[in-house]
Design an enzyme around this catalytic site. Structure first.
Site, PDB file in Angstrom:
ATOM      1  N   SER A 146     -39.002  49.877 -59.987  1.00 34.63           N
ATOM      2  CA  SER A 146     -39.294  49.785 -61.370  1.00 34.63           C
ATOM      3  C   SER A 146     -40.730  48.856 -61.444  1.00 34.63           C
ATOM      4  CB  SER A 146     -38.242  48.885 -62.027  1.00 34.63           C
ATOM      5  OG  SER A 146     -38.841  48.383 -63.308  1.00 34.63           O
ATOM      6  N   TYR A 159     -33.293  41.252 -61.754  1.00 35.61           N
ATOM      7  CA  TYR A 159     -33.473  42.580 -61.788  1.00 35.61           C
ATOM      8  C   TYR A 159     -34.994  42.758 -61.057  1.00 35.61           C
ATOM      9  CZ  TYR A 159     -34.854  47.320 -63.568  1.00 35.61           C
ATOM     10  OH  TYR A 159     -34.941  48.773 -63.539  1.00 35.61           O
TER      11      TYR A 159
HETATM   12  N1  LIG Z   1     -34.853  52.974 -68.158  1.00 37.89           N
HETATM   13  C1  LIG Z   1     -35.808  52.250 -67.987  1.00 37.89           C
HETATM   14  O1  LIG Z   1     -36.696  52.027 -68.792  1.00 37.89           O
HETATM   15  C2  LIG Z   1     -36.139  52.152 -66.400  1.00 37.89           C
HETATM   16  C3  LIG Z   1     -37.414  51.557 -65.995  1.00 37.89           C
HETATM   17  C4  LIG Z   1     -37.610  51.230 -64.897  1.00 37.89           C
HETATM   18  C5  LIG Z   1     -36.881  51.601 -64.094  1.00 37.89           C
HETATM   19  N2  LIG Z   1     -35.385  52.238 -64.210  1.00 37.89           N
HETATM   20  C6  LIG Z   1     -34.505  52.616 -63.298  1.00 37.89           C
HETATM   21  O2  LIG Z   1     -34.036  53.832 -63.405  1.00 37.89           O
HETATM   22  C7  LIG Z   1     -32.867  54.145 -62.839  1.00 37.89           C
HETATM   23  C8  LIG Z   1     -31.698  54.823 -63.753  1.00 37.89           C
HETATM   24  O3  LIG Z   1     -31.832  53.957 -64.989  1.00 37.89           O
HETATM   25  P1  LIG Z   1     -31.477  54.285 -66.192  1.00 37.89           P
HETATM   26  O4  LIG Z   1     -32.203  53.834 -67.405  1.00 37.89           O
HETATM   27  O5  LIG Z   1     -31.326  55.766 -66.521  1.00 37.89           O
HETATM   28  O6  LIG Z   1     -29.975  53.742 -66.533  1.00 37.89           O
HETATM   29  P2  LIG Z   1     -28.449  53.943 -66.806  1.00 37.89           P
HETATM   30  O7  LIG Z   1     -28.589  55.175 -68.157  1.00 37.89           O
HETATM   31  O8  LIG Z   1     -27.648  52.989 -66.849  1.00 37.89           O
HETATM   32  O9  LIG Z   1     -28.127  54.956 -65.630  1.00 37.89           O
HETATM   33  C9  LIG Z   1     -27.905  54.386 -64.427  1.00 37.89           C
HETATM   34  C10 LIG Z   1     -27.349  55.416 -63.639  1.00 37.89           C
HETATM   35  O10 LIG Z   1     -26.857  54.801 -62.346  1.00 37.89           O
HETATM   36  C11 LIG Z   1     -25.361  54.862 -61.936  1.00 37.89           C
HETATM   37  N3  LIG Z   1     -25.185  53.719 -61.386  1.00 37.89           N
HETATM   38  C12 LIG Z   1     -25.209  52.372 -61.726  1.00 37.89           C
HETATM   39  N4  LIG Z   1     -24.347  51.706 -60.841  1.00 37.89           N
HETATM   40  C13 LIG Z   1     -23.985  52.541 -59.857  1.00 37.89           C
HETATM   41  C14 LIG Z   1     -23.112  52.082 -58.702  1.00 37.89           C
HETATM   42  N5  LIG Z   1     -22.990  50.960 -58.114  1.00 37.89           N
HETATM   43  N6  LIG Z   1     -22.953  53.240 -57.956  1.00 37.89           N
HETATM   44  C15 LIG Z   1     -23.395  54.847 -58.298  1.00 37.89           C
HETATM   45  N7  LIG Z   1     -24.004  54.730 -59.477  1.00 37.89           N
HETATM   46  C16 LIG Z   1     -24.494  53.807 -59.918  1.00 37.89           C
HETATM   47  C17 LIG Z   1     -24.800  54.973 -63.138  1.00 37.89           C
HETATM   48  O11 LIG Z   1     -23.764  55.899 -63.110  1.00 37.89           O
HETATM   49  P3  LIG Z   1     -22.374  55.383 -63.180  1.00 37.89           P
HETATM   50  O12 LIG Z   1     -22.123  54.286 -64.228  1.00 37.89           O
HETATM   51  O13 LIG Z   1     -21.418  56.669 -63.607  1.00 37.89           O
HETATM   52  O14 LIG Z   1     -21.975  55.045 -61.713  1.00 37.89           O
HETATM   53  C18 LIG Z   1     -25.892  56.018 -64.192  1.00 37.89           C
HETATM   54  O15 LIG Z   1     -25.892  57.369 -63.623  1.00 37.89           O
HETATM   55  C19 LIG Z   1     -32.481  52.623 -62.405  1.00 37.89           C
HETATM   56  O16 LIG Z   1     -32.547  52.483 -60.853  1.00 37.89           O
HETATM   57  C20 LIG Z   1     -33.116  52.009 -63.410  1.00 37.89           C
HETATM   58  O17 LIG Z   1     -33.254  50.439 -62.815  1.00 37.89           O
HETATM   59  C21 LIG Z   1     -35.101  52.569 -65.468  1.00 37.89           C
END
Ligand SMILES: NC(=O)c1ccc[n+]([C@@H]2O[C@H](COP(=O)([O-])OP(=O)(O)OC[C@H]3O[C@@H](n4cnc5c(N)ncnc54)[C@H](OP(=O)(O)O)[C@@H]3O)[C@@H](O)[C@H]2O)c1
Length: 262
Positions: A146, A159
């Site tokens: 990120s 984070y």
């Molecule tokens: N959205 C943003 O603005 C943003 C910005 C920068 C980086 N990111 C990064 O992008 C990635 C995806 O984030 P998102 O925004 O799409 O969030 P999200 O909608 O909450 O999705 C997170 C995903 O990670 C899985 N996950 C979380 N903890 C886990 C665990 N212990 N074991 C296996 N799976 C796990 C969740 O699945 P389950 O709950 O089913 O396990 C879900 O599929 C993350 O790494 C986040 O830090 C997001």
């Protein structure tokens, strides 16, 4: 159809965090890519829904539910994928989470949890594929970090530290892995609309929709870029801020971020 449709034809891709948000959008983006997709997250039902979408499109996706903090389960999943499909060509390690922290209510548990998921959990998946990629002399690690890992930001101590560790790790291992023909793509998203950011109660500049973000990520992975960052209008600003001397950086963040959040 973009010029990259079918670019991953026949490749075996293991995607984590596929049950929601960016990972789910990326799984959908891969339907047109021609790859065989292995899906991991804890929520099995959400993965099954994607498997059905793939089947309806005449494509193959397989669900391997698991928690990335479970090191043995990640090895078990990687072994099962290899047994069924021969090799894992690309790991897209996307699973992760966020919770805001304040040093006024400091608790090491918040920090441990994010390090265990966002850093060590990601490493468990890499560990499960890397020896085989090295043996084959071929592979690609695409890992979602990120922009919050670039420098310290308000409420992002836990984070940001977990993502900073991850980005640092990726920069470092690339030196070892490039000569072995293993690509490392560090993915640095800005704000993407997902269930994770839906919880944010502050303005998110240049918020990008998940399918558009998945498109960028797909293109950059196909091109085996060193870094994928999007939306660029935002990520270039963050990168520019990150180059400032600390005193100036602190002043700018206080003015821009803290002022915006009120
Ligand atoms: N959205 C943003 O603005 C943003 C910005 C920068 C980086 N990111 C990064 O992008 C990635 C995806 O984030 P998102 O925004 O799409 O969030 P999200 O909608 O909450 O999705 C997170 C995903 O990670 C899985 N996950 C979380 N903890 C886990 C665990 N212990 N074991 C296996 N799976 C796990 C969740 O699945 P389950 O709950 O089913 O396990 C879900 O599929 C993350 O790494 C986040 O830090 C997001």
């Amino acid at each position: 159809m973009s010029k990259y449709s079918g670019a991953l034809k026949g490749k075996v891709v293991w995607l984590t965090g596929a049950s929601s948000g960016l990972g789910e959008a990326f799984a959908r983006r891969l339907i047109a890519s021609g790859c065989v997709l292995a899906l991991t997250a804890r929520r099995a039902e959400a993965l099954e829904a994607l498997v059905e979408e793939y089947a309806a499109a005449g494509m193959t996706a397989i669900s391997f539910p698991g928690d990335i903090t479970d090191r043995d389960r990640m090895k078990e999943i990687a072994n099962a994928i290899r047994e069924q499909h021969g090799a894992i060509d690309i790991l897209v390690a996307n699973a992760g989470t966020h919770n805001p922290t304040s040093a006024s209510a400091f608790n090491t548990d918040d920090y441990r949890r994010l390090i265990e998921i966002n850093y060590l959990g990601q490493l468990h998946c890499i560990e499960a594929v890397l020896p085989h990629m090295i043996e084959r002399g071929e592979g690609h690690l695409a890992v979602v970090s990120s922009v919050a890992g670039f420098r310290g930001l308000p409420t992002a101590a836990a984070y940001g530290a977990s993502k900073s560790a991850l980005s640092h790790f990726l920069e470092s291992i690339r030196f070892d892995l490039e000569p072995k023909n293993i690509a490392v793509t560090a993915i640095h998203p800005g704000f993407i609309r997902t269930p994770l950011t839906d919880q944010n109660d502050f303005p998110m500049p240049f918020l990008m929709e998940a399918p558009a973000a998945a498109d960028r990520m797909y293109q950059h992975i196909v091109e085996r870029r060193l870094e994928s960052h999007f939306p660029r209008r935002f990520t270039y600003i963050v990168k520019a801020f990150s180059l400032l001397p600390y005193a100036l950086y602190r002043a700018v963040i206080k003015r821009v971020v803290l002022h915006e959040r009120g």
